[in-house]
Design a protein around this motif. Structure first.
Motif, PDB file in Angstrom:
ATOM      1  N   ALA A 173      40.855  17.346  51.687  1.00  0.00           N
ATOM      2  CA  ALA A 173      41.433  16.480  50.628  1.00  0.00           C
ATOM      3  C   ALA A 173      42.444  15.644  51.258  1.00  0.00           C
ATOM      4  O   ALA A 173      42.451  14.409  51.002  1.00  0.00           O
ATOM      5  CB  ALA A 173      41.608  17.205  49.269  1.00  0.00           C
ATOM      6  N   MET A 174      43.132  16.327  52.042  1.00  0.00           N
ATOM      7  CA  MET A 174      44.355  15.707  52.715  1.00  0.00           C
ATOM      8  C   MET A 174      44.232  15.031  54.149  1.00  0.00           C
ATOM      9  O   MET A 174      44.999  14.236  54.747  1.00  0.00           O
ATOM     10  CB  MET A 174      45.596  16.456  52.745  1.00  0.00           C
ATOM     11  N   GLY A 175      43.049  15.059  54.493  1.00  0.00           N
ATOM     12  CA  GLY A 175      42.523  14.464  55.836  1.00  0.00           C
ATOM     13  C   GLY A 175      43.140  15.650  57.120  1.00  0.00           C
ATOM     14  O   GLY A 175      43.356  14.715  58.138  1.00  0.00           O
ATOM     15  N   LEU A 176      43.493  16.492  56.667  1.00  0.00           N
ATOM     16  CA  LEU A 176      44.280  17.497  58.104  1.00  0.00           C
ATOM     17  C   LEU A 176      43.032  17.881  58.887  1.00  0.00           C
ATOM     18  O   LEU A 176      41.747  18.030  58.539  1.00  0.00           O
ATOM     19  CB  LEU A 176      44.828  18.797  57.417  1.00  0.00           C
ATOM     20  N   ALA A 177      43.253  17.940  60.402  1.00  0.00           N
ATOM     21  CA  ALA A 177      42.100  18.364  61.123  1.00  0.00           C
ATOM     22  C   ALA A 177      42.987  19.350  62.373  1.00  0.00           C
ATOM     23  O   ALA A 177      43.206  18.982  63.266  1.00  0.00           O
ATOM     24  CB  ALA A 177      41.772  16.860  61.658  1.00  0.00           C
TER      25      ALA A 177
ATOM     26  N   LYS B 135      25.818  12.985  54.256  1.00  0.00           N
ATOM     27  CA  LYS B 135      25.906  13.501  52.824  1.00  0.00           C
ATOM     28  C   LYS B 135      26.725  14.865  52.954  1.00  0.00           C
ATOM     29  O   LYS B 135      26.563  15.581  54.046  1.00  0.00           O
ATOM     30  CB  LYS B 135      24.458  13.991  52.468  1.00  0.00           C
ATOM     31  N   LYS B 136      27.537  15.150  52.038  1.00  0.00           N
ATOM     32  CA  LYS B 136      28.572  16.285  52.129  1.00  0.00           C
ATOM     33  C   LYS B 136      28.403  17.049  50.672  1.00  0.00           C
ATOM     34  O   LYS B 136      28.587  16.558  49.537  1.00  0.00           O
ATOM     35  CB  LYS B 136      30.141  15.687  52.503  1.00  0.00           C
ATOM     36  N   ILE B 137      28.331  18.115  51.004  1.00  0.00           N
ATOM     37  CA  ILE B 137      28.177  19.289  49.915  1.00  0.00           C
ATOM     38  C   ILE B 137      29.403  20.463  50.122  1.00  0.00           C
ATOM     39  O   ILE B 137      29.211  20.793  51.159  1.00  0.00           O
ATOM     40  CB  ILE B 137      26.791  20.089  49.757  1.00  0.00           C
ATOM     41  N   LEU B 138      29.842  20.852  48.851  1.00  0.00           N
ATOM     42  CA  LEU B 138      30.897  21.803  49.100  1.00  0.00           C
ATOM     43  C   LEU B 138      30.733  22.818  48.032  1.00  0.00           C
ATOM     44  O   LEU B 138      30.532  22.455  46.781  1.00  0.00           O
ATOM     45  CB  LEU B 138      32.587  20.947  48.934  1.00  0.00           C
ATOM     46  N   ALA B 139      30.712  24.116  48.347  1.00  0.00           N
ATOM     47  CA  ALA B 139      30.418  25.054  47.279  1.00  0.00           C
ATOM     48  C   ALA B 139      31.884  25.969  47.337  1.00  0.00           C
ATOM     49  O   ALA B 139      31.866  27.061  48.164  1.00  0.00           O
ATOM     50  CB  ALA B 139      29.401  26.083  47.690  1.00  0.00           C
ATOM     51  N   PRO B 140      32.677  25.746  46.487  1.00  0.00           N
ATOM     52  CA  PRO B 140      33.948  26.525  46.245  1.00  0.00           C
ATOM     53  C   PRO B 140      33.884  27.853  46.028  1.00  0.00           C
ATOM     54  O   PRO B 140      32.683  28.412  45.247  1.00  0.00           O
ATOM     55  CB  PRO B 140      34.574  25.914  45.329  1.00  0.00           C
TER      56      PRO B 140
ATOM     57  N   TYR C  13      35.491  11.148  47.931  1.00  0.00           N
ATOM     58  CA  TYR C  13      35.207  10.819  49.267  1.00  0.00           C
ATOM     59  C   TYR C  13      33.718  11.118  49.327  1.00  0.00           C
ATOM     60  O   TYR C  13      33.276  10.968  50.487  1.00  0.00           O
ATOM     61  CB  TYR C  13      35.823  11.768  50.154  1.00  0.00           C
ATOM     62  N   GLY C  14      32.963  11.344  48.248  1.00  0.00           N
ATOM     63  CA  GLY C  14      31.427  11.520  48.367  1.00  0.00           C
ATOM     64  C   GLY C  14      30.962  12.879  48.465  1.00  0.00           C
ATOM     65  O   GLY C  14      29.898  13.198  48.548  1.00  0.00           O
TER      66      GLY C  14
END
Length: 179
Positions: free
Chosen positions: A95-99, A115-120, A142-143
């Protein structure tokens, strides 16, 4: 062949990445795996390498092939970026753009059209914390598509929402997005 990048983060649910990888490859998808350092405490990279038939991306600063910048090239090649399980820590970094690791660096290098999928997967209180909810909202903007965690008895013994979605739910979501 459709390429899935599976990003595995530090959660007790990381062991389910083996089943996710196996099922995705059985669907004829090419699966490349990235792991955070914390994920490697829960499941070995070798397990995921054997199942995916590809080396596992572990260190953003380790560049074995001088013709490739691995986290940039993976971002260009992937059709779908799946973070499963997604820890509160990685969600915050994304979320904060850290890399600062292979997962977050690759995510930041993804084309906006990927395409981006996230499963918390985390403790209920961590999931419900306003910071985590804000971070998930940012990622949606951010999609990222969020696969909601399920209610269960969690690893800590608490009962509540935060368990990783079922592997079947994750696989079905991937299929809906790329098959």
């Amino acid at each position: 062949m459709t390429q899935i990048t599976l990003a595995v983060t530090g959660s007790i649910s990381a062991y389910k990445a083996a089943d996710i990888t196996s099922q995705l490859t059985k669907l004829g998808l090419e699966v490349k795996i990235l792991m955070t350092p914390a994920a490697q405490k829960f499941i070995t990279p070798l397990t995921l390498q054997v199942l995916s038939k590809h080396p596992v991306g572990l260190d953003v600063l380790l560049e074995d092939d001088p013709k490739r910048i691995e986290h940039i090239d993976i971002g260009k090649e992937t059709d779908l970026f799946l973070v499963a399980p997604a820890s509160a820590n990685t969600i915050a970094k994304l979320a904060m753009g850290l890399a600062d690791n292979m997962v977050t660096s690759t995510a930041l290098a993804l084309p906006t059209t990927t395409k981006k999928i996230l499963a918390p997967a985390m403790n209920t209180k961590m999931l419900e914390h306003p910071a985590t909810q804000r971070n998930l909202d940012i990622l949606k903007s951010y999609g990222y598509q969020i696969i909601q965690p399920r209610e269960a008895t969690l690893a800590c013994g608490d009962q509540g929402t935060g368990a990783l979605a079922t592997v079947d739910t994750i696989i079905q979501t991937v299929k809906e997005n790329c098959l």
